[in-house]
Design a protein around this motif. Structure first.
Motif, short mmCIF file in Angstrom:
data_model
loop_
_atom_site.label_atom_id
_atom_site.label_comp_id
_atom_site.label_asym_id
_atom_site.label_seq_id
_atom_site.Cartn_x
_atom_site.Cartn_y
_atom_site.Cartn_z
N GLY A 80 77.47 -14.85 -111.01
CA GLY A 80 78.40 -15.88 -110.53
C GLY A 80 78.00 -16.42 -109.18
N TRP A 81 78.96 -17.03 -108.50
CA TRP A 81 78.69 -17.64 -107.20
C TRP A 81 78.52 -16.58 -106.12
CZ3 TRP A 81 77.08 -22.34 -107.03
CH2 TRP A 81 77.50 -23.27 -107.97
N ARG A 82 77.51 -16.78 -105.29
CA ARG A 82 77.30 -15.97 -104.09
C ARG A 82 77.30 -16.96 -102.93
NH1 ARG A 82 76.59 -12.58 -107.68
NH2 ARG A 82 75.95 -10.44 -107.45
N PHE A 83 77.79 -16.51 -101.78
CA PHE A 83 77.89 -17.39 -100.62
C PHE A 83 77.24 -16.74 -99.41
CE2 PHE A 83 81.43 -18.26 -103.43
CZ PHE A 83 81.37 -19.63 -103.55
N ALA A 84 76.57 -17.56 -98.62
CA ALA A 84 76.02 -17.12 -97.34
C ALA A 84 76.65 -18.01 -96.28
CB ALA A 84 74.50 -17.26 -97.32
N PRO A 85 77.25 -17.43 -95.26
CA PRO A 85 77.90 -18.25 -94.23
C PRO A 85 76.87 -19.07 -93.46
CG PRO A 85 77.80 -15.96 -93.54
CD PRO A 85 77.31 -16.00 -94.95
N ALA A 86 77.28 -20.26 -93.05
CA ALA A 86 76.40 -21.12 -92.26
C ALA A 86 76.36 -20.64 -90.82
CB ALA A 86 76.91 -22.56 -92.31
N ARG A 87 75.18 -20.67 -90.24
CA ARG A 87 75.00 -20.27 -88.84
C ARG A 87 74.13 -21.31 -88.16
NH1 ARG A 87 75.46 -14.82 -87.38
NH2 ARG A 87 73.79 -15.18 -85.91
N ASP A 88 74.44 -21.61 -86.90
CA ASP A 88 73.59 -22.53 -86.16
C ASP A 88 72.17 -22.00 -86.13
OD1 ASP A 88 75.63 -24.27 -85.71
OD2 ASP A 88 75.77 -23.95 -83.56
N GLY A 89 71.21 -22.88 -86.33
CA GLY A 89 69.80 -22.52 -86.37
C GLY A 89 69.26 -22.42 -87.78
N MET A 90 70.14 -22.41 -88.79
CA MET A 90 69.67 -22.35 -90.18
C MET A 90 68.95 -23.64 -90.54
SD MET A 90 72.88 -20.69 -92.27
CE MET A 90 72.04 -20.57 -93.84
N ARG A 91 67.95 -23.52 -91.38
CA ARG A 91 67.23 -24.67 -91.90
C ARG A 91 67.06 -24.49 -93.40
NH1 ARG A 91 65.31 -27.68 -87.95
NH2 ARG A 91 65.01 -26.79 -85.91
N VAL A 92 67.26 -25.57 -94.14
CA VAL A 92 67.07 -25.55 -95.59
C VAL A 92 66.37 -26.84 -95.99
CG1 VAL A 92 69.17 -24.18 -95.99
CG2 VAL A 92 69.27 -26.66 -96.17
N TRP A 93 65.75 -26.82 -97.14
CA TRP A 93 65.16 -28.03 -97.70
C TRP A 93 66.18 -28.63 -98.66
CZ3 TRP A 93 61.40 -31.06 -96.33
CH2 TRP A 93 61.03 -32.08 -97.20
N SER A 94 66.55 -29.90 -98.45
CA SER A 94 67.48 -30.59 -99.34
C SER A 94 66.68 -31.40 -100.34
CB SER A 94 68.41 -31.51 -98.55
OG SER A 94 69.16 -32.32 -99.44
N MET A 95 66.73 -30.99 -101.61
CA MET A 95 65.97 -31.68 -102.64
C MET A 95 66.52 -33.09 -102.89
SD MET A 95 64.81 -28.62 -105.16
CE MET A 95 66.37 -27.78 -105.28
N ALA A 96 67.83 -33.27 -102.77
CA ALA A 96 68.43 -34.59 -102.98
C ALA A 96 67.96 -35.59 -101.93
CB ALA A 96 69.95 -34.50 -102.96
N ASP A 97 67.75 -35.10 -100.70
CA ASP A 97 67.36 -35.98 -99.60
C ASP A 97 65.86 -35.98 -99.34
OD1 ASP A 97 70.11 -36.74 -98.72
OD2 ASP A 97 70.26 -34.58 -98.39
N ASP A 98 65.13 -35.06 -99.98
CA ASP A 98 63.70 -34.90 -99.79
C ASP A 98 63.33 -34.72 -98.32
OD1 ASP A 98 61.13 -34.58 -100.74
OD2 ASP A 98 60.64 -36.71 -100.59
N CYS A 99 64.16 -33.92 -97.63
CA CYS A 99 63.89 -33.61 -96.23
C CYS A 99 64.65 -32.35 -95.81
CB CYS A 99 64.25 -34.78 -95.32
SG CYS A 99 65.99 -35.23 -95.31
N GLU A 100 64.41 -31.93 -94.61
CA GLU A 100 65.03 -30.73 -94.08
C GLU A 100 66.44 -31.02 -93.59
OE1 GLU A 100 62.89 -27.47 -91.62
OE2 GLU A 100 63.82 -28.84 -90.17
#
Length: 165
Positions: A80-100
């Protein structure tokens, strides 16, 4: 049971029964966080048919299974769903936006890069903004063409933020 300070990953306890449950939960959360990439940023409604391993960043007013998880990484797993809390300094790749996308000041920012300089192949290409250059004045008629060209160059440099207006 205690959790890690940064990502709330469950830790094993001495003498704990069914340690594999705690260990597997920690691995599932790490799978969301390590080299994170998301389908999209700021989505409020969970998708109807997610595939295992897909992740999103919940929007500011999440609904359904994501309710109360604003800004968190939401990942679909076999359990099922798992969640990770957001923290300042996190970086992810957004596939919808094709950027970080990065987390700064409690907000997700998509496509925004911050730094002191841009170095390509060992050569500094862009550095700190320099002071404004005054617009050319005076001269003769022949000078008017050169002045018009210089004005266009200055406009472009200002538009790109390379010099102050």
């Amino acid at each position: 049971m205690t959790d890690t300070a940064r990502w709330a990953l469950p830790l094993l306890e001495a003498g704990q029964a069914q340690k594999e449950m705690t260990h597997n939960e920690a691995l599932a959360l790490l799978d969301l966080l390590a080299q994170a990439s998301v389908e999209a940023v700021g989505v409020n409604a969970p998708p109807e048919n997610p595939s295992e391993g897909q992740c999103w960043i919940a929007g500011s007013v999440p609904t359904g299974a994501w309710s109360g998880r604003a800004g968190a990484l939401a990942g679909w797993t076999a359990g099922g769903w798992r969640f990770a809390p957001a923290r300042d300094g996190m970086r992810v790749w957004s596939m919808a936006d094709d950027c970080e996308a990065s987390r700064t000041g409690g907000q997700w920012r998509v496509g925004r890069l911050s730094g002191a300089e841009l170095v390509i192949d060992g050569v500094r290409v862009v550095g700190p903004r320099q002071p404004a250059i005054a617009v050319a004045t005076g001269g003769t008629t022949v000078d008017a063409e050169a002045r018009a060209t210089l004005t266009q160059v200055l406009i472009l440099l200002r538009t790109h933020g390379l010099i102050a207006a």
